[in-house]
Design a protein around this motif. Structure first.
Motif, short mmCIF file in Angstrom:
data_model
loop_
_atom_site.label_atom_id
_atom_site.label_comp_id
_atom_site.label_asym_id
_atom_site.label_seq_id
_atom_site.Cartn_x
_atom_site.Cartn_y
_atom_site.Cartn_z
N UNK A 1 49.75 12.29 55.14
CA UNK A 1 49.69 13.63 54.55
C UNK A 1 48.64 14.48 55.27
N UNK A 2 48.97 15.75 55.46
CA UNK A 2 48.00 16.72 55.95
C UNK A 2 47.84 17.77 54.87
N UNK A 3 46.61 17.99 54.43
CA UNK A 3 46.36 18.99 53.39
C UNK A 3 46.66 20.39 53.91
N UNK A 4 46.85 21.32 52.99
CA UNK A 4 47.16 22.68 53.40
C UNK A 4 45.99 23.38 54.08
N UNK A 5 44.78 22.77 54.03
CA UNK A 5 43.65 23.31 54.78
C UNK A 5 43.49 22.60 56.12
N UNK B 1 34.92 12.07 53.26
CA UNK B 1 36.36 12.23 53.35
C UNK B 1 37.05 10.86 53.44
N UNK B 2 38.03 10.65 52.58
CA UNK B 2 38.82 9.42 52.55
C UNK B 2 40.21 9.76 53.09
N UNK B 3 40.75 8.97 54.04
CA UNK B 3 42.06 9.31 54.62
C UNK B 3 43.12 9.55 53.55
N UNK B 4 43.98 10.53 53.81
CA UNK B 4 45.04 10.91 52.86
C UNK B 4 46.04 9.77 52.67
N UNK C 1 54.39 23.34 49.28
CA UNK C 1 53.30 23.86 48.47
C UNK C 1 53.42 23.47 47.00
N UNK C 2 54.61 23.05 46.58
CA UNK C 2 54.78 22.58 45.20
C UNK C 2 54.06 21.26 44.96
N UNK C 3 53.84 20.50 46.04
CA UNK C 3 53.15 19.22 45.95
C UNK C 3 51.67 19.50 46.19
N UNK C 4 50.77 19.18 45.25
CA UNK C 4 49.38 19.62 45.33
C UNK C 4 48.72 19.36 46.68
N UNK C 5 48.26 20.45 47.30
CA UNK C 5 47.46 20.44 48.53
C UNK C 5 48.22 19.97 49.77
N UNK C 6 49.53 19.79 49.70
CA UNK C 6 50.27 19.27 50.85
C UNK C 6 50.67 20.40 51.79
N UNK C 7 50.29 20.24 53.08
CA UNK C 7 50.68 21.21 54.08
C UNK C 7 51.73 20.69 55.04
N UNK C 8 51.94 19.36 55.05
CA UNK C 8 52.92 18.76 55.95
C UNK C 8 52.57 17.31 56.24
#
Length: 325
Positions: free
Chosen positions: A101-105, A219-222, A262-269
């Motif tokens: 997972x990559x966060x939206x930030x 930071x803990x890996x996604x 974006x419907x999935x919390x904090x997910x950017x891709x």
């Protein structure tokens, strides 16, 4: 099996000529409730179903153990898992990591937290640790990285403490209900993480304003996506290609896909990865077990040494599969 839900994806989106083809079974680790997670993932999985012309069913569980059981029973083909569950899946359940997972930030990780009420007499970690046997704690299952392992490894074990015996009482639940328990004064402190805190703020803004964070981890890996080893290589490649490209396109389709993410919390891709991305979780568990052994009470020095030797052996065994792909 604990809280297991199995439901078909949108039948209208499937090609009826493919009805006799076995579905792709997608396992979802819940953020929030199991039903809420299914709704968050549904647009992405509907797109996957349309692209492959093949039914996609969803397997979601209200507990980490329930999802692990489904994977162990070979009832899941592709899954979103947290690090500790993924280590188990790769080491013992014939799964392989193919994406993270990559966060939206843009970050590829999350942060574990300890949370109290804003008006709590616990103002800092020192306040918490100074009163053994006094506070009430809400945490996640042992398979949860941010809800159990990280606080245990980085807060309690370094002080020679175990949360199960340090607190006056301990309750185990999902992140959202644990945060509500803090707000409602049913517990004094809860473990959480930034995606679940963000979700809580969206769902319960007034209640979230009554919370404060007294500790954050590094930071803990996604979480990661894993694929079942026994799937046909062509299908594995189709799944990986679709998910790794999802939300990265241009034009109207790209905009729509990014809205679904974006419907999935904090997910950017999703970013391409392999099993080696799980090594930090194995290292964290190793650190925790060593600290517990070193601070524990033993009947003899030989018993302590035997436990430490076993921890070293288990660490090498757990690390080996992460080097193979």
């Amino acid at each position: 099996m604990l809280g297991l839900l199995l439901c078909a994806g949108s039948a209208a989106a499937a090609d009826r000529s493919a009805a006799s083809v076995p579905p792709i079974r997608f396992g979802i680790l819940p953020i929030g409730s199991a039903a809420e997670s299914l709704e968050q993932w549904r647009p992405l999985l509907d797109d996957l179903q349309k692209r492959l012309g093949r039914r996609v069913t969803t397997v979601s569980a209200s507990s980490y153990a329930g999802l692990s059981d489904a994977i162990g029973a070979q009832r899941v083909d592709v899954a979103f898992l947290s690090g500790k569950l993924a280590v188990e899946a790769v080491s013992h359940q014939h799964m392989q990591v193919f994406a993270q997972f990559v966060r939206n930030d843009g970050a590829k990780g999350n942060v574990a937290m300890l949370v109290v009420r804003s008006d709590s007499s616990i103002h800092s970690l020192d306040d918490l640790l100074a009163a053994q046997g006094h506070w009430r704690y809400a945490r996640s299952e042992h398979l949860s990285v941010t809800g159990y392992t990280a606080p245990e490894a980085y807060v309690f074990a370094p002080h020679g403490l175990n949360s199960d015996t340090f607190f006056g009482s301990v309750r185990v639940g999902d992140h959202q209900s644990n945060l509500l328990a803090v707000v409602n004064r049913e517990v004094d402190v809860a473990s959480s993480n930034n995606p679940d805190m963000d979700l809580f703020r969206r769902n319960f803004p007034q209640e979230a304003a009554q919370l404060k964070v007294i500790w954050r981890s590094s930071l803990i890996p996604s979480g990661v996506l894993v694929l079942r080893e026994g799937m046909p290589e062509s299908l594995r490649r189709q799944l990986a290609d679709f998910l790794l490209a999802y939300g990265k396109g241009s034009g109207e389709a790209g905009v729509r896909e990014r809205a679904s993410l974006a419907r999935i919390p904090d997910l950017g891709g999703f970013a391409s990865e392999n099993n080696h991305v799980l090594q930090p979780f194995v290292d964290m568990q190793y650190t925790l077990l060593r600290q517990q052994a070193e601070h524990g009470q033993w009947v003899s020095p030989q018993a302590r040494q035997a436990r430490l030797a076993q921890i070293e052996k288990d660490y090498r065994h757990a690390s080996q599969p992460l080097l193979s792909h």
